[in-house]
Design a protein around this motif. Structure first.
Motif, mmCIF file in Angstrom:
data_model
loop_
_atom_site.group_PDB
_atom_site.id
_atom_site.type_symbol
_atom_site.label_atom_id
_atom_site.label_comp_id
_atom_site.label_asym_id
_atom_site.label_seq_id
_atom_site.Cartn_x
_atom_site.Cartn_y
_atom_site.Cartn_z
ATOM 1 N N MET A 7 0.843 -1.172 0.000
ATOM 2 C CA MET A 7 0.000 0.000 0.000
ATOM 3 C C MET A 7 0.891 1.238 0.000
ATOM 4 S SD MET A 7 -2.495 1.333 3.073
ATOM 5 C CE MET A 7 -3.846 0.242 2.733
ATOM 6 N N PRO A 8 0.899 2.008 -1.062
ATOM 7 C CA PRO A 8 1.777 3.179 -1.134
ATOM 8 C C PRO A 8 1.172 4.403 -0.434
ATOM 9 C CG PRO A 8 0.625 2.902 -3.209
ATOM 10 C CD PRO A 8 0.239 1.733 -2.339
ATOM 11 N N ALA A 9 2.046 5.319 -0.048
ATOM 12 C CA ALA A 9 1.625 6.607 0.504
ATOM 13 C C ALA A 9 1.321 7.542 -0.653
ATOM 14 C CB ALA A 9 2.719 7.183 1.384
ATOM 15 N N HIS A 10 0.120 8.116 -0.651
ATOM 16 C CA HIS A 10 -0.293 9.017 -1.732
ATOM 17 C C HIS A 10 -0.055 10.485 -1.406
ATOM 18 C CE1 HIS A 10 -1.979 5.660 -3.911
ATOM 19 N NE2 HIS A 10 -2.616 5.284 -2.808
ATOM 20 N N THR A 11 0.289 10.762 -0.136
ATOM 21 C CA THR A 11 0.621 12.116 0.302
ATOM 22 C C THR A 11 1.806 12.013 1.256
ATOM 23 O OG1 THR A 11 -0.767 12.070 2.284
ATOM 24 C CG2 THR A 11 -1.823 12.810 0.212
ATOM 25 N N ALA A 63 1.994 13.116 4.304
ATOM 26 C CA ALA A 63 1.483 12.752 5.629
ATOM 27 C C ALA A 63 1.188 11.260 5.735
ATOM 28 C CB ALA A 63 0.237 13.562 5.958
ATOM 29 N N GLU A 64 0.774 10.650 4.645
ATOM 30 C CA GLU A 64 0.473 9.218 4.657
ATOM 31 C C GLU A 64 1.702 8.362 4.923
ATOM 32 O OE1 GLU A 64 -1.523 7.753 1.159
ATOM 33 O OE2 GLU A 64 -3.466 7.920 2.124
ATOM 34 N N VAL A 65 2.887 8.874 4.645
ATOM 35 C CA VAL A 65 4.104 8.107 4.927
ATOM 36 C C VAL A 65 4.151 7.782 6.421
ATOM 37 C CG1 VAL A 65 6.626 8.076 4.869
ATOM 38 C CG2 VAL A 65 5.356 9.071 2.963
ATOM 39 N N SER A 107 3.621 8.024 -5.683
ATOM 40 C CA SER A 107 3.718 7.674 -4.261
ATOM 41 C C SER A 107 4.851 8.469 -3.611
ATOM 42 C CB SER A 107 3.948 6.168 -4.105
ATOM 43 O OG SER A 107 5.216 5.807 -4.626
ATOM 44 N N TRP A 108 4.889 8.433 -2.280
ATOM 45 C CA TRP A 108 5.908 9.147 -1.515
ATOM 46 C C TRP A 108 6.705 8.157 -0.688
ATOM 47 C CZ3 TRP A 108 6.692 14.495 -1.527
ATOM 48 C CH2 TRP A 108 5.770 15.227 -2.284
ATOM 49 N N LEU A 109 8.036 8.338 -0.645
ATOM 50 C CA LEU A 109 8.920 7.455 0.102
ATOM 51 C C LEU A 109 9.926 8.261 0.927
ATOM 52 C CD1 LEU A 109 9.860 4.796 -2.622
ATOM 53 C CD2 LEU A 109 8.126 4.579 -0.815
#
Length: 128
Positions: free
Chosen positions: A1-5, A7-9, A112-114
């Motif tokens: 499940m990737p982070a879309h923002t 903050a989601e990371v 996505s964000w990493l």
């Protein structure tokens, strides 16, 4: 499940850490990311970050991270969040770790964000 923002990371990190899911945790890092697991100590790359995170997961503690403050510019963001980890050590004594992160994340080509830099102890983690 990737982070879309950005903050989601941190939201996903909390979810994956609490579930003890090392593979999901590692999926939140760029291949050449760096982690400062304690002040003055730096590990880089997925294998080293995975080994370090496994040490924290082995504590089987309760992890909490408050919603972070995010500052972003184009495809890069810094996230600062308060966090805590409460566990029982091998000697039966209570262990409480806490800090305020200063993490850098980057938008990937797929949106996505990493993590690029994960510094759970903020600037103190950098040894400065």
């Amino acid at each position: 499940m990737p982070a879309h923002t950005p903050a989601e990371v941190h939201e996903l990190f909390t979810q994956f850490f609490s579930a003890g899911n090392i593979d999901a945790l590692i999926s939140l890092y760029e291949p050449t990311a760096v982690l400062f697991p304690q002040p003055g100590l730096k590990v880089s790359g997925i294998p080293a970050i995975k080994e370090t995170l496994l040490g924290f997961l082995a504590m089987k503690g309760t992890f909490h991270m408050s919603p972070g403050k995010v500052v972003s510019a184009a495809d890069v963001a810094i996230i600062c969040s308060d966090w805590s980890l409460d566990a029982i050590g091998p000697d039966g004594n209570t262990i409480r770790l806490s800090g305020q992160t200063s993490d850098v994340v980057r938008r990937q080509p797929d949106g996505s964000w990493l993590f690029v830099i994960d510094s759970p102890f903020g600037t103190a983690g950098l040894g400065v």
